[in-house]
Write an enzyme that holds these catalytic residues in place. Structure first.
Site, PDB file in Angstrom:
ATOM      1  CB  VAL A  88      -9.311   2.116  -5.142  1.00 23.63           C
ATOM      2  CG1 VAL A  88      -8.983   1.616  -6.550  1.00 23.63           C
ATOM      3  CG2 VAL A  88      -8.323   3.212  -4.728  1.00 23.63           C
ATOM      4  CG  HIS A 103      -6.920  -2.830   3.008  1.00 24.51           C
ATOM      5  ND1 HIS A 103      -6.150  -1.692   2.846  1.00 24.51           N
ATOM      6  CD2 HIS A 103      -8.107  -2.554   2.410  1.00 24.51           C
ATOM      7  CE1 HIS A 103      -6.846  -0.773   2.189  1.00 24.51           C
ATOM      8  NE2 HIS A 103      -8.043  -1.267   1.906  1.00 24.51           N
ATOM      9  CG  ASP A 132      -2.070   0.977   1.075  1.00 22.42           C
ATOM     10  OD1 ASP A 132      -3.214   0.521   0.869  1.00 22.42           O
ATOM     11  OD2 ASP A 132      -1.831   2.208   1.131  1.00 22.42           O
ATOM     12  CG  HIS A 181      -8.655  -2.908  -2.671  1.00 22.20           C
ATOM     13  ND1 HIS A 181      -9.567  -2.159  -3.380  1.00 22.20           N
ATOM     14  CD2 HIS A 181      -8.435  -2.242  -1.516  1.00 22.20           C
ATOM     15  CE1 HIS A 181      -9.877  -1.075  -2.685  1.00 22.20           C
ATOM     16  NE2 HIS A 181      -9.218  -1.104  -1.546  1.00 22.20           N
TER      17      HIS A 181
HETATM   18  P1  5GP Z   1      -9.717   1.525   0.109  1.00 21.16           P
HETATM   19  O1  5GP Z   1      -9.812   2.823   0.871  1.00 21.16           O
HETATM   20  O2  5GP Z   1     -10.409   1.654  -1.240  1.00 21.16           O
HETATM   21  O3  5GP Z   1     -10.138   0.325   0.875  1.00 21.16           O
HETATM   22  O4  5GP Z   1      -8.183   1.287  -0.151  1.00 21.16           O
HETATM   23  C1  5GP Z   1      -7.476   1.891  -1.171  1.00 21.16           C
HETATM   24  C2  5GP Z   1      -6.030   1.768  -0.781  1.00 21.16           C
HETATM   25  O5  5GP Z   1      -5.237   1.973  -1.943  1.00 21.16           O
HETATM   26  C3  5GP Z   1      -5.576   2.806   0.247  1.00 21.16           C
HETATM   27  O6  5GP Z   1      -5.056   2.135   1.394  1.00 21.16           O
HETATM   28  C4  5GP Z   1      -4.516   3.614  -0.493  1.00 21.16           C
HETATM   29  O7  5GP Z   1      -3.431   3.984   0.341  1.00 21.16           O
HETATM   30  C5  5GP Z   1      -4.089   2.669  -1.590  1.00 21.16           C
HETATM   31  N1  5GP Z   1      -3.620   3.321  -2.803  1.00 21.16           N
HETATM   32  C6  5GP Z   1      -4.208   4.377  -3.447  1.00 21.16           C
HETATM   33  N2  5GP Z   1      -3.511   4.701  -4.546  1.00 21.16           N
HETATM   34  C7  5GP Z   1      -2.464   3.831  -4.605  1.00 21.16           C
HETATM   35  C8  5GP Z   1      -1.377   3.677  -5.535  1.00 21.16           C
HETATM   36  O8  5GP Z   1      -1.235   4.389  -6.523  1.00 21.16           O
HETATM   37  N3  5GP Z   1      -0.477   2.674  -5.282  1.00 21.16           N
HETATM   38  C9  5GP Z   1      -0.606   1.855  -4.180  1.00 21.16           C
HETATM   39  N4  5GP Z   1       0.343   0.915  -4.017  1.00 21.16           N
HETATM   40  N5  5GP Z   1      -1.616   1.972  -3.286  1.00 21.16           N
HETATM   41  C10 5GP Z   1      -2.526   2.950  -3.507  1.00 21.16           C
END
Ligand code: 5GP
Ligand code: ZN
Length: 112
Positions: A95, A101, A31, A99
């Protein structure tokens, strides 16, 4: 299987990111904004918007996705860890490509 979505960040990362682990239609990446000493994301190559739509995976692929999450944690040296899927904006999802975590490397039991 539907192809990658041109406007999807994680479809792009599935193709281009330096993966911690890659096998069998799944990719694990670090992440970009880690919330724990180990913070990995497991992405299916198949684009599915959210966990709500998890039934779009054929059963064998869904099973392999879960196994990939567990194997990625084990290969990262974790025995105790947390797996989170944020579902929808109200669930913290930012996003919209499913996915998982994987968070570990510190005691994870203190907060939800
Ligand atoms: P969500 O909030 O949708 O569950 O998690 C999205 C995750 O994607 C977040 O923890 C954020 O830090 C990570 N993230 C967002 N953009 C990028 C990126 O460009 N590269 C990587 N490796 N992680 C990303
Ligand atoms: Zn996508």
């Amino acid at each position: 299987m539907p192809g990658p979505r041109e406007d999807c960040l994680f479809c792009k990362l599935v193709r281009e990111a330096e993966a911690v682990r890659r096998a069998d239609g799944f990719v694990a990446i670090a992440d970009i904004n880690p919330q724990a000493p180990v913070h990995l994301l497991v992405l299916p190559e198949r684009h599915v918007d959210t966990f709500r739509d998890v039934a779009e995976f054929p059963p064998d692929e869904a099973q392999r996705m879960l196994a990939f999450v567990a194997e990625t944690a084990a290969e990262s040296g974790l025995t105790d860890y947390r797996v989170i899927v944020n579902v929808g904006p109200g669930g913290g999802q930012t996003v919209f490509h499913l996915h998982w975590h994987i968070l570990g490397g510190r005691p994870m039991g203190e907060t939800l």
